[in-house]
Design an enzyme around this catalytic site. Structure first.
Site, PDB file in Angstrom:
ATOM      1  N   CYS A  49       0.812  -1.218  -0.038  1.00 47.89           N
ATOM      2  CA  CYS A  49       0.000   0.078  -0.069  1.00 47.89           C
ATOM      3  C   CYS A  49       0.791   1.310  -0.102  1.00 47.89           C
ATOM      4  O   CYS A  49       1.379   1.661   1.232  1.00 47.89           O
ATOM      5  CB  CYS A  49      -1.087   0.116   1.488  1.00 47.89           C
ATOM      6  N   CYS A  73      -0.689   4.108   2.075  1.00 53.00           N
ATOM      7  CA  CYS A  73      -0.233   4.077   3.343  1.00 53.00           C
ATOM      8  C   CYS A  73       1.305   4.316   3.645  1.00 53.00           C
ATOM      9  O   CYS A  73       1.299   5.143   4.911  1.00 53.00           O
ATOM     10  CB  CYS A  73      -0.387   2.526   4.231  1.00 53.00           C
ATOM     11  N   ASP A  74       2.165   3.991   3.026  1.00 53.18           N
ATOM     12  CA  ASP A  74       3.579   3.818   3.402  1.00 53.18           C
ATOM     13  C   ASP A  74       4.436   4.975   2.783  1.00 53.18           C
ATOM     14  O   ASP A  74       5.528   5.174   3.020  1.00 53.18           O
ATOM     15  CB  ASP A  74       4.079   2.719   3.250  1.00 53.18           C
TER      16      ASP A  74
END
Ligand code: NAP
Length: 302
Positions: A131, A134-135
């Site tokens: 992801c 997200c990261d």
């Protein structure tokens, strides 16, 4: 308590089914394992969902759909479904309970496919990510590798390129699968490059990822790439493990007709988990609506 419809999965298909089912005054329960929204919650911007010119954040759309379903009276519980027993009254077995329903709609979606190469498990969550939304902020001014050539890989590489110094896309063929609009957009990012005909072979490092060995499939030559993180987008696997008797295809997708009926009476499937050609949020929502209407007809004819 006997529900009219139990919906398994709270992505766009399941939530859409819950909206249509509860609005039709069917007693509706939606069971979701993690949090509502499914894969779209980790999508930064959905720009092709009709009605939101300029795009909408995936998490924000999930919250709107969940609120809409609850407003019409759908109940939502957080639990994991482990089995579905068919029969006139269906039993939906979860980790914590057993629910009963006249009809079941399976909208359990898909999960990410892993690479299964040495080092992947060791660095999972510590340099191996599924992801970018997200990261990506962890890779500010760093170098990252993106594996895959589909829409997810290119869309996430573009997001990553806003943070990372350099993004290399590794694709196993010489032509990307992603839609042209994403490829065009990618070409305006000078820090993104594509290595064609190449697959990852091994991830190497002690406490953190130091390099990845990749193989060129045309020359069979290995090469070492110094990178800080690897983002994997090589496709999705349907979450059909718990489905006992509905027919599935060779890839594990549930086979339905266009009314979302599976091979089992009173069990319907919708969204990415079913065999179909176009997997988008809009088609998931459409499937969900159809599944709920089909449940209504099924119950009327019981
Ligand atoms: P996908 O379309 O299945 O693409 C997977 C990619 O990974 C392909 O390029 C494939 O290569 C490659 N691949 C598969 N197995 C591999 C392996 N073992 N090693 C190396 N590479 C491998 O998956 P996705 O991109 O996650 O998309 C899933 C669905 O969601 C699609 O229907 C997609 O259109 C949709 N989606 C849409 C959007 C959007 O509309 N903006 C965004 C994201 C996802 P090959 O090309 O050689 O098969």
């Amino acid at each position: 308590m006997l529900y009219d419809a139990v919906i398994v999965g709270g992505g766009p298909a399941g939530l859409s089914a819950a909206i249509y089912s509860s609005r039709a005054r069917l007693k509706t329960l939606l069971i979701e394992k993690n949090g509502c929204g499914g894969q779209m919650t980790v999508t930064d911007l959905l720009e092709n969902y009709p009605g939101f010119n300029g795009g909408i954040n995936g998490f924000d759309l999930a919250v709107k759909l969940e609120t809409q379903a609850r407003d019409f009276g759908a109940e939502i519980v957080y639990d994991e479904v482990t089995g579905i027993k068919s029969g006139e009254v269906k039993e939906i077995v979860t980790v914590n309970s057993i629910y009963k329903a006249k009809a079941v709609i399976i909208a359990a979606g898909t999960r990410v496919k892993e690479m299964n190469i040495p080092g992947e498990a060791k660095f999972m969550g510590k340099g191996v990510s599924f992801c970018a939304t997200c990261d990506a902020p962890f890779y500010r001014k760093k170098e990252a590798l993106v594996v895959g050539g589909g829409d997810s890989a290119i869309q996430e590489a573009i997001y990553l390129a806003k943070f990372a110094k350099k993004v290399t896309i590794l694709h196993r063929r010489n032509e990307l699968r992603a839609t042209k609009i994403l490829q065009e957009r990618m070409s305006s990012y000078p820090n993104i490059s594509v290595m064609h005909d190449t697959v990852p072979k091994e991830i190497i490092g002690d406490d953190r990822i130091e390099k990845v060995i990749v193989t060129n499939l045309k020359t069979n030559q290995d090469k070492q790439l110094k990178i800080d993180g690897i983002f994997v987008f090589i496709g999705l696997i349907p979450n059909t493990l718990f489905v006992t008797d509905a027919a599935i295809d060779e890839n594990g997708h549930i086979v339905t007709d266009e009314d979302m009926r599976t091979s089992v009476d009173g069990i319907f499937a919708c969204g990415d988990i079913r065999k179909k050609r176009l997997r988008q949020v809009v088609t998931a929502a459409s499937d969900g609506a159809q599944a709920a209407v089909s449940v209504g007809h099924y119950i009327d004819n019981l």
